[in-house]
Motif scaffolding. Sequence first.
Motif, PDB file in Angstrom:
ATOM      1  N   THR A 190       0.800  -1.229   0.000  1.00 34.44           N
ATOM      2  CA  THR A 190       0.000   0.000   0.000  1.00 34.44           C
ATOM      3  C   THR A 190       0.830   1.274   0.000  1.00 34.44           C
ATOM      4  O   THR A 190       0.278   2.375  -0.061  1.00 34.44           O
ATOM      5  CB  THR A 190      -0.937   0.028   1.215  1.00 34.44           C
ATOM      6  N   GLY A 191       2.158   1.156   0.066  1.00 40.20           N
ATOM      7  CA  GLY A 191       3.012   2.334  -0.004  1.00 40.20           C
ATOM      8  C   GLY A 191       2.876   3.255   1.195  1.00 40.20           C
ATOM      9  O   GLY A 191       2.710   2.807   2.340  1.00 40.20           O
ATOM     10  N   ALA A 192       2.930   4.567   0.920  1.00 40.94           N
ATOM     11  CA  ALA A 192       2.858   5.577   1.992  1.00 40.94           C
ATOM     12  C   ALA A 192       1.411   5.735   2.428  1.00 40.94           C
ATOM     13  O   ALA A 192       0.717   6.668   2.049  1.00 40.94           O
ATOM     14  CB  ALA A 192       3.424   6.904   1.507  1.00 40.94           C
ATOM     15  N   SER A 249      -2.795   5.490  -1.478  1.00 40.44           N
ATOM     16  CA  SER A 249      -1.807   5.940  -2.447  1.00 40.44           C
ATOM     17  C   SER A 249      -2.148   5.398  -3.831  1.00 40.44           C
ATOM     18  O   SER A 249      -2.521   4.236  -3.987  1.00 40.44           O
ATOM     19  CB  SER A 249      -0.415   5.478  -2.036  1.00 40.44           C
ATOM     20  N   ILE A 250      -2.004   6.257  -4.823  1.00 38.43           N
ATOM     21  CA  ILE A 250      -2.193   5.809  -6.207  1.00 38.43           C
ATOM     22  C   ILE A 250      -0.905   5.178  -6.733  1.00 38.43           C
ATOM     23  O   ILE A 250      -0.898   4.581  -7.808  1.00 38.43           O
ATOM     24  CB  ILE A 250      -2.623   6.978  -7.130  1.00 38.43           C
ATOM     25  N   TYR A 251       0.161   5.294  -5.943  1.00 38.26           N
ATOM     26  CA  TYR A 251       1.467   4.811  -6.385  1.00 38.26           C
ATOM     27  C   TYR A 251       1.761   3.461  -5.738  1.00 38.26           C
ATOM     28  O   TYR A 251       2.470   3.377  -4.738  1.00 38.26           O
ATOM     29  CB  TYR A 251       2.557   5.808  -6.024  1.00 38.26           C
ATOM     30  N   THR A 252       1.198   2.410  -6.291  1.00 40.77           N
ATOM     31  CA  THR A 252       1.456   1.069  -5.788  1.00 40.77           C
ATOM     32  C   THR A 252       2.021   0.221  -6.921  1.00 40.77           C
ATOM     33  O   THR A 252       2.136   0.673  -8.065  1.00 40.77           O
ATOM     34  CB  THR A 252       0.175   0.441  -5.228  1.00 40.77           C
ATOM     35  N   GLY A 253       2.379  -1.023  -6.593  1.00 42.50           N
ATOM     36  CA  GLY A 253       2.921  -1.898  -7.624  1.00 42.50           C
ATOM     37  C   GLY A 253       4.196  -1.347  -8.225  1.00 42.50           C
ATOM     38  O   GLY A 253       5.160  -1.037  -7.520  1.00 42.50           O
TER      39      GLY A 253
END
Length: 205
Positions: free
Chosen positions: A99-101, A117-121
């Motif tokens: 899930t990142g930050a 966060s939209i920044y995953t994977g």
Amino acid sequence: MDKVFARFIEKFGEPTGREEVPPSSIDRYKGKLPNILLEYWAEHGWGGYGNGIFWIVNPQEYEGVVASWLEGTKFEAIDNYHLIARSAFGNLYFWGEKTGASLDITSHLSRYSTHTSIYTGDLMDKGFQSFLLSIDVELNDYGDLFQPAIKKLGPLRHDEMYGFVPALMFGGPDTLDHLEKVKAVEHLTLLSQIAELQPYSFSDL
């Protein structure tokens, strides 16, 4: 130094208390933390910024802190979290492997906030850079006490933080007179045991 880290230093201030990161630590967190964070470790080490108001830390040193805060909470089932950074007053920044930050804890108040966060994977590197640029100096300075604390108590080492004694959750006042320089791991573990972790509510803001 890349542009993102340069902007981070420009905002926070030059590093202090640098510790070199051994290759074994970088290997330990490959596939768990963003590659760009591991690259920053290799280039800049672990250490404080802005005279120690914000610290990029060794997650391994804080494994017990993470376990103590998250044990018995819903977060255990959501992700595997690592503490990647903290403030001088114990704002804790967690990184979820999936899930990142996505999780922050304000330890002295036993409050948490979550983020989607939209920044995953494959986007984790962008996610960490976004996190780094989003960190706010003022939000890490509890009650504008950081500069007075440095003047009164002296600067922090990498394993120290400023803690209220007695703790705020014990009813202690949040004044300079009740701030002490304390060992970060021990104090954060103590705070995790005082009160149940609760989400921030609008009344807290």
